[in-house]
Design an enzyme around this catalytic site. Structure first.
Site, PDB file in Angstrom:
ATOM      1  CE  LYS A 165      -2.843   2.798   2.944  1.00  0.00           C
ATOM      2  NZ  LYS A 165      -3.306   2.997   4.319  1.00  0.00           N
ATOM      3  N   GLY A 176      -7.537   9.538  10.690  1.00  0.00           N
ATOM      4  CA  GLY A 176      -7.701   9.740  12.125  1.00  0.00           C
ATOM      5  C   GLY A 176      -8.828  10.677  12.517  1.00  0.00           C
ATOM      6  CB  ALA A 184      -8.121   7.544   5.747  1.00  0.00           C
ATOM      7  N   GLY A 185     -10.845   7.883   7.404  1.00  0.00           N
ATOM      8  CA  GLY A 185     -11.981   8.766   7.625  1.00  0.00           C
ATOM      9  C   GLY A 185     -13.209   8.067   8.173  1.00  0.00           C
ATOM     10  CG  ASN A 197      -5.474   1.046  12.357  1.00  0.00           C
ATOM     11  OD1 ASN A 197      -5.616  -0.039  12.893  1.00  0.00           O
ATOM     12  ND2 ASN A 197      -4.535   1.884  12.711  1.00  0.00           N
ATOM     13  CB  THR A 198      -8.430   5.546  13.779  1.00  0.00           C
ATOM     14  OG1 THR A 198      -7.318   5.820  12.949  1.00  0.00           O
ATOM     15  CG2 THR A 198      -8.351   6.362  15.043  1.00  0.00           C
TER      16      THR A 198
END
Ligand code: SF4
Lengths: 371, 257
Positions: free
Chosen positions: B97, B158, B184-185, B206-207
């Site tokens: 990635k 994040g 993301a997001g 992930n977060t």
């Protein structure tokens, strides 16, 4: 524009009257918005904001969790030389003090590195006093080369270098630079650093820019808390951070907030920062700079460090001795008083218990240089 | 019905891809992965100790998963390429990635450098999944360069803000022939379901899991939301067109000529 000149522009700004003008509704408005501006940051340091310490802490904790997760990066500082030509009033290593001077030989550096490496730590921060005759650039780059056998990431906290000097360090494997302005107020700076090479305020102030121009991967800047009104210092530090972020957007930046505990007999700290004010400062930084790392030093007590962990902290030193040769030999004079003397093992265990993952490996300078 | 996601010719059952960072304790990763039932796991190469690979996060990843190392820490194409090669040398396989970030404040990707790195790594035999700002022209160039998927962000890393780039992502879904993976997001399962309903092929997050109070339960919630969104997408268009019998047609005035 060079940062020195940028800072001059703010000389006419009356921070005190600005702080006095801040009312509760200003703080509420700041806490409700997503992007905090240049002048919102000092507002969070006002007396009015003290009433909002709890919501500030909540906000700071949420931001930290989202940006960094439940992770604390650890590093161990290694003092390799305490020879110094400066007279910094607050420091035991100043040349005005008659202390035992030590300067680790390559063999001794290896021993210390081995000792620290054996604890599992992979991030090292090399420190020296300022004596370009004794701790020459060559001596420092040799130390870096030795340390590459034991550590994946090498930082330096040494006297300010020329751009070429930083270039040589980076080429040798240094990936991070830590440099504190000590105190941003120029008048007080000169009072505290009379004579000696450190007297050159601007050369120190613009050292981070020189290192970034040489592609250093990460940078930590800071001011020593206690030497001057913390709001004024924090304001200047915040301007410095913004300047770095705007000029060198690719660099990973952290800020360090050390409340110093001088061991010097005849030096009383002019503006000590209380615990409450410290928390205000820490959370204000986190809210205004969500992506910036925040380092907390071992000068904070173990209890206090544990309590402020969730409020924005991302990096801590562990397994610290501020004496030269302090990891493998009988310690000599220490630079500052350490309040938290936990070993790396103890620190890791305590962090895990507190719900944080201690990270002793997060970067390898081999990812960037051709070695 | 077989609804596998195909990336670089490889069938993948799960449309949820998770990361391995930010956890309070790496030992929980295994449980999270089981709950999420993911087949692909991202991992930052910067977190794998190149000198001591055994002593790393890799230990917590069950066998049989596809590792997707990322180039976190790279500031330009050259660094990303270098990190990708080190990842391969460290035994992380051929999938990569690409993450090129040269703005640490917003953590937004640099599309131009990402494209350069993609071109180079595809030539080098990698299966390349570039993280990108959702922008059609670059996405097309990435397809031409041989990327295996494109990974636009829904909101900055994040922030957990959800699909702030919704309109742009819809365009990519419409126009791009390779898998579109929102990376993301995504902060909540409802965001993930919404993205899947639009026709996004998979979600990387992930977060939202790692920073949850109960990461295992949150992983399960995301798994179900992503499935629900996918089913809705598959069911949606067909069902709607079958029932399209307007009571007063707008074109009834037209005569056969
Ligand atoms: S703070 Fe640094 S420069 Fe100043 S006296 Fe101490 S060691 Fe020397």
């Amino acid at each position: 524009m060079e940062f020195y000149r940028k800072l001059q522009e703010f000389k006419s700004f009356n921070l005190q009257s600005y702080l006095d003008s801040i009312a509760p509704h200003h703080i509420e408005a700041i806490l409700a918005k997503d992007n905090v501006t240049e002048l919102d940051f000092p507002a969070l340091l006002s007396d009015a904001a003290l009433e909002y310490l709890e919501p500030m802490a909540q906000r700071a904790a949420t931001i930290t969790r989202k940006q960094f997760g439940n992770v604390i990066f650890l590093f161990t500082p290694l003092y390799i030389s305490n020879y110094c030509e400066n007279t910094c009033r607050y420091c035991s290593f100043a040349c005005t003090h008659n202390i035992e001077r030590r300067h680790l030989s390559p063999r001794e550096i290896r021993e210390e590195a081995q000792k620290i490496g054996d604890t599992g730590m992979r991030h090292i921060l090399l420190l020296t006093g300022e004596s370009s005759k004794k701790a020459t650039l060559e001596y420092i780059t040799d130390a870096v080369a030795l340390c590459r056998d034991y550590f994946s990431s090498i930082g330096i906290e040494i006297y300010p270098l020329t751009e070429e000097g930083y270039g040589r360090c980076v080429a040798e494997g240094v990936d991070s630079l830590t440099i504190y302005q000590e105190v941003y107020d120029e008048t007080i700076y000169h009072e505290l650093h009379r004579g000696g090479p450190k007297d050159n305020y601007r050369f120190r102030l613009e050292a981070p820019d020189r290192a970034c121009r040489q592609n250093v991967h990460s940078l930590t800047i800071g001011a020593l808390l206690g030497l001057h009104d913390f709001r004024k210092e924090a304001f200047a530090l915040a301007l410095h951070l913004r300047h770095i972020q705007n000029t060198w957007p690719a660099t990973e930046v952290s800020v360090s907030l050390p409340r110093i505990r001088p061991l010097v007999q005849d030096f009383a700290l002019p503006d000590p920062v209380s615990d409450k004010r410290f928390v205000q400062l820490l959370t204000a930084f986190r809210i205004a700079f969500p992506s910036v790392g925040i380092t907390i030093s071992t000068r904070e007590s173990k209890e206090f460090r544990n309590n402020i962990l969730p409020l924005g902290v991302t990096r801590m030193s562990a397994g610290v001795s501020t004496a030269v040769g302090g990891h493998s030999q009988a310690p000599s004079t220490t630079q500052f008083e350490i309040a938290d003397s936990r070993s790396l093992e103890e620190m890791k265990r305590d962090l895990l218990r507190a719900g944080f993952q201690p990270v002793t490996y997060d970067w390898n300078s081999r990812l960037l240089i051709n070695s | 019905m077989n609804d596998d996601l195909i990336i670089a010719g490889k069938p993948i059952r799960s449309r949820l891809i998770t990361g391995s960072g930010k956890y309070r304790d790496d030992r929980i990763i295994k449980e999270v992965l089981e709950a999420a039932e993911c087949d692909i796991i991202t991992i930052a190469l910067r977190r794998i100790d190149l000198d001591r690979p055994d002593d790393s996060i890799l230990n917590h990843i069950p066998e049989g998963k596809i590792l997707l190392p990322n180039t976190s820490g790279a500031r330009n194409a050259d660094e990303a390429v270098r990190i990708a090669r080190l990842a391969r040398a460290a035994g992380c396989g051929d999938w990569i990635k690409i993450e090129v970030i040269n703005d640490q404040k917003y953590l937004l990707p640099d599309n131009q450098e990402t494209l350069k790195a993609t071109e180079e790594l595809v030539k080098d035999g990698f299966v390349v999944l570039p993280y990108m700002s959702p922008e059609l022209a670059t996405a097309r160039r990435l397809v031409d360069a041989g990327a295996a998927a494109v990974m636009p962000f829904g909101a900055p890393i994040g922030t957990n803000k959800g699909l702030r780039t919704l309109d742009l992502i819809e365009i990519l879904v419409e126009e791009i022939s390779i898998p579109v993976i929102v990376d993301a997001g995504i902060g909540r399962p409802s965001h993930a379901a919404q993205a899947m309903e639009l026709g996004v092929d998979a979600i990387l997050l992930n977060t939202a899991i790692a920073s949850s109070k109960d990461p295992v339960a949150m992983a399960q919630a995301f798994k179900m939301a992503i499935r629900a969104g996918r089913y809705a997408y598959l069911a949606g268009p067909g069902a709607q067109s079958h029932n399209a019998r307007p009571s007063s047609p707008m074109t009834g005035f037209l005569r056969d000529e």
